[in-house]
Write a protein that holds these residues in place. Structure first.
Motif: not given
Length: 84
Positions: A1-15
């Motif tokens: 299997g593998f992992v793909t990061e789809i979405y998060h909000v970074d430390g600066e509050g940006k998508d």
């Protein structure tokens, strides 16, 4: 299997996130959005031809791990594929 990061909000509050950033690049080009609009008009409803294969930013923002797992469980099955 593998992992793909789809979405998060970074430390600066940006998508952020791999898939999100790729689709952001797609949605920032007028020709891509015009093409998607045309496909949605030609293929209304749940037809795959009218969909953006990577998703759209507004929808990506609302995804949860369970929604992603459910989608894969429903569509990524041996009995639901075809060779083109």
């Amino acid at each position: 299997g593998f992992v793909t990061e789809i979405y998060h909000v970074d430390g600066e509050g940006k998508d952020a996130g791999v898939v999100y950033c790729e689709m952001q690049a797609v949605e920032n080009e007028a020709r891509n959005m015009a093409y998607l609009t045309m496909r949605k008009l030609l293929y209304p409803g749940k037809c795959g031809y009218g969909s953006e294969t990577g998703g759209v930013m507004a929808d990506i923002r609302t995804l949860t791990p369970d929604k992603i797992r459910d989608y894969h469980r429903e569509y990524y099955r041996p009995d639901n594929f075809s060779i083109v």
